[in-house]
Structure formats: structure tokens, C-alpha cells
Design a protein around this motif. Sequence first.
Motif, PDB file in Angstrom:
ATOM      1  N   ILE A  13       0.824  -1.207   0.000  1.00  0.00           N
ATOM      2  CA  ILE A  13       0.000   0.000   0.000  1.00  0.00           C
ATOM      3  C   ILE A  13       0.862   1.263   0.000  1.00  0.00           C
ATOM      4  N   GLY A  14       2.084   1.138   0.514  1.00  0.00           N
ATOM      5  CA  GLY A  14       2.961   2.304   0.636  1.00  0.00           C
ATOM      6  C   GLY A  14       3.426   2.880  -0.695  1.00  0.00           C
ATOM      7  N   ASP A  15       3.336   2.115  -1.746  1.00  0.00           N
ATOM      8  CA  ASP A  15       3.796   2.595  -3.051  1.00  0.00           C
ATOM      9  C   ASP A  15       2.724   3.464  -3.705  1.00  0.00           C
ATOM     10  N   PRO A  16       3.076   4.703  -4.109  1.00  0.00           N
ATOM     11  CA  PRO A  16       2.070   5.606  -4.686  1.00  0.00           C
ATOM     12  C   PRO A  16       1.440   5.082  -5.979  1.00  0.00           C
ATOM     13  N   THR A  17       2.200   4.373  -6.797  1.00  0.00           N
ATOM     14  CA  THR A  17       1.628   3.833  -8.037  1.00  0.00           C
ATOM     15  C   THR A  17       0.581   2.776  -7.706  1.00  0.00           C
ATOM     16  N   ARG A  18       0.874   1.921  -6.731  1.00  0.00           N
ATOM     17  CA  ARG A  18      -0.102   0.894  -6.358  1.00  0.00           C
ATOM     18  C   ARG A  18      -1.347   1.515  -5.725  1.00  0.00           C
ATOM     19  N   ARG A  19      -1.162   2.575  -4.936  1.00  0.00           N
ATOM     20  CA  ARG A  19      -2.345   3.252  -4.373  1.00  0.00           C
ATOM     21  C   ARG A  19      -3.203   3.829  -5.485  1.00  0.00           C
ATOM     22  N   ARG A  20      -2.575   4.417  -6.476  1.00  0.00           N
ATOM     23  CA  ARG A  20      -3.327   4.974  -7.617  1.00  0.00           C
ATOM     24  C   ARG A  20      -4.053   3.865  -8.365  1.00  0.00           C
ATOM     25  N   MET A  21      -3.395   2.714  -8.517  1.00  0.00           N
ATOM     26  CA  MET A  21      -4.032   1.582  -9.190  1.00  0.00           C
ATOM     27  C   MET A  21      -5.256   1.112  -8.403  1.00  0.00           C
ATOM     28  N   LEU A  22      -5.127   1.037  -7.082  1.00  0.00           N
ATOM     29  CA  LEU A  22      -6.275   0.664  -6.257  1.00  0.00           C
ATOM     30  C   LEU A  22      -7.414   1.660  -6.438  1.00  0.00           C
ATOM     31  N   ASP A  23      -7.083   2.960  -6.471  1.00  0.00           N
ATOM     32  CA  ASP A  23      -8.108   3.987  -6.693  1.00  0.00           C
ATOM     33  C   ASP A  23      -8.833   3.757  -8.018  1.00  0.00           C
ATOM     34  N   LEU A  24      -8.060   3.505  -9.074  1.00  0.00           N
ATOM     35  CA  LEU A  24      -8.662   3.296 -10.399  1.00  0.00           C
ATOM     36  C   LEU A  24      -9.533   2.041 -10.419  1.00  0.00           C
ATOM     37  N   GLY A  35      -5.270  -1.748 -19.601  1.00  0.00           N
ATOM     38  CA  GLY A  35      -6.130  -0.595 -19.346  1.00  0.00           C
ATOM     39  C   GLY A  35      -5.553   0.347 -18.313  1.00  0.00           C
ATOM     40  N   LEU A  36      -4.984  -0.219 -17.255  1.00  0.00           N
ATOM     41  CA  LEU A  36      -4.381   0.633 -16.217  1.00  0.00           C
ATOM     42  C   LEU A  36      -3.146   1.356 -16.742  1.00  0.00           C
ATOM     43  N   SER A  37      -2.351   0.673 -17.569  1.00  0.00           N
ATOM     44  CA  SER A  37      -1.123   1.301 -18.077  1.00  0.00           C
ATOM     45  C   SER A  37      -1.433   2.494 -18.969  1.00  0.00           C
ATOM     46  N   GLU A  38      -2.613   2.487 -19.594  1.00  0.00           N
ATOM     47  CA  GLU A  38      -3.013   3.621 -20.429  1.00  0.00           C
ATOM     48  C   GLU A  38      -3.350   4.847 -19.588  1.00  0.00           C
ATOM     49  N   ARG A  39      -3.602   4.649 -18.299  1.00  0.00           N
ATOM     50  CA  ARG A  39      -4.011   5.752 -17.424  1.00  0.00           C
ATOM     51  C   ARG A  39      -2.931   6.122 -16.410  1.00  0.00           C
ATOM     52  N   LEU A  40      -1.813   5.410 -16.448  1.00  0.00           N
ATOM     53  CA  LEU A  40      -0.730   5.659 -15.499  1.00  0.00           C
ATOM     54  C   LEU A  40       0.569   5.941 -16.253  1.00  0.00           C
ATOM     55  N   PRO A  41       1.485   6.639 -15.615  1.00  0.00           N
ATOM     56  CA  PRO A  41       2.743   6.975 -16.302  1.00  0.00           C
ATOM     57  C   PRO A  41       3.791   5.863 -16.195  1.00  0.00           C
ATOM     58  N   VAL A  42       3.346   4.599 -16.287  1.00  0.00           N
ATOM     59  CA  VAL A  42       4.265   3.461 -16.241  1.00  0.00           C
ATOM     60  C   VAL A  42       3.882   2.471 -17.339  1.00  0.00           C
ATOM     61  N   THR A  43       4.810   1.600 -17.661  1.00  0.00           N
ATOM     62  CA  THR A  43       4.565   0.629 -18.730  1.00  0.00           C
ATOM     63  C   THR A  43       3.594  -0.452 -18.278  1.00  0.00           C
ATOM     64  N   ARG A  44       3.076  -1.183 -19.258  1.00  0.00           N
ATOM     65  CA  ARG A  44       2.189  -2.296 -18.959  1.00  0.00           C
ATOM     66  C   ARG A  44       2.915  -3.332 -18.106  1.00  0.00           C
ATOM     67  N   GLN A  45       4.193  -3.580 -18.407  1.00  0.00           N
ATOM     68  CA  GLN A  45       4.971  -4.547 -17.639  1.00  0.00           C
ATOM     69  C   GLN A  45       5.101  -4.107 -16.181  1.00  0.00           C
ATOM     70  N   ALA A  46       5.315  -2.819 -15.957  1.00  0.00           N
ATOM     71  CA  ALA A  46       5.412  -2.304 -14.586  1.00  0.00           C
ATOM     72  C   ALA A  46       4.072  -2.453 -13.874  1.00  0.00           C
ATOM     73  N   VAL A  47       2.994  -2.148 -14.585  1.00  0.00           N
ATOM     74  CA  VAL A  47       1.653  -2.301 -14.000  1.00  0.00           C
ATOM     75  C   VAL A  47       1.422  -3.766 -13.622  1.00  0.00           C
ATOM     76  N   ALA A  48       1.792  -4.686 -14.493  1.00  0.00           N
ATOM     77  CA  ALA A  48       1.610  -6.115 -14.215  1.00  0.00           C
ATOM     78  C   ALA A  48       2.385  -6.524 -12.962  1.00  0.00           C
ATOM     79  N   LYS A  49       3.589  -6.003 -12.803  1.00  0.00           N
ATOM     80  CA  LYS A  49       4.374  -6.322 -11.602  1.00  0.00           C
ATOM     81  C   LYS A  49       3.703  -5.753 -10.351  1.00  0.00           C
ATOM     82  N   HIS A  50       3.222  -4.528 -10.437  1.00  0.00           N
ATOM     83  CA  HIS A  50       2.521  -3.916  -9.301  1.00  0.00           C
ATOM     84  C   HIS A  50       1.256  -4.713  -8.952  1.00  0.00           C
ATOM     85  N   LEU A  51       0.529  -5.143  -9.977  1.00  0.00           N
ATOM     86  CA  LEU A  51      -0.674  -5.945  -9.735  1.00  0.00           C
ATOM     87  C   LEU A  51      -0.311  -7.273  -9.079  1.00  0.00           C
ATOM     88  N   GLY A  52       0.824  -7.834  -9.450  1.00  0.00           N
ATOM     89  CA  GLY A  52       1.290  -9.072  -8.823  1.00  0.00           C
ATOM     90  C   GLY A  52       1.540  -8.882  -7.330  1.00  0.00           C
TER      91      GLY A  52
END
Length: 117
Positions: A13-24, A35-52
Amino acid sequence: MSAAADDDLWSAIGDPTRRRMLDLLLADGDGTATGLSERLPVTRQAVAKHLGVLDRVGLVHATPAGREKRYRVDEAQLARAVAQLSSVGAAWDTRLRHIKRIAEAVQRAKDERGTRP
């Protein structure tokens, strides 16, 4: 839940990108890494890792959807995290009130020494 699991939860939860993903995900109901990577300033691969990370601590759950996975927030786990945070906040409020009382007592003692002839 163990202290180590709590640490993992709060680290996630401490990571700001993951908090933003939870909000979305909460706002939309669910979403994919693409879909999340299109709305965040990170790559799809980074989003997938955060989701993991979020999935490992139980904050989201994935459901296969074709070539992707759809992620949904586990609201019960999120509510548990909020309750823990409220408890930590209450404990710190108590500590801070105690510190304030000590500081005020020290200040009164200084003031009393300063007014003596």
C-alpha cells in the motif's frame, strides 16, 4: 494475520503507483494491466508487476479474461487494512497526547522557575 504479512500489506500500500491503481480499480470496478497502463505513467509490464504485488497480499484478485487478467479489489481485505490504519492512528494520537502533556509540564516548570525572585 502475522506481523510479516502486515508488513507486506503495508509495503504494498505504501507505493504511490499501487495506491493509484487501487483507486482506479475501485472507481471502475475492475481493470486489466493494459487498461491501467493507459491511465498511469508506467509501462504495462510495470503495471503487471505492481498488480502481482497487490495480488500476493490479497488486495486484488485476478480472473482470466482472454489473453489478459481482470483485476478486482478485495474490499474486505482493503477494509481490514483501513481498520488497521485507524488503530495505528488512534495509538499514535494517544502517544502524542501523552507527549504534549509532558511538554506542557516541562514548560510550566520552566515558567515557574523564571517567575521566582
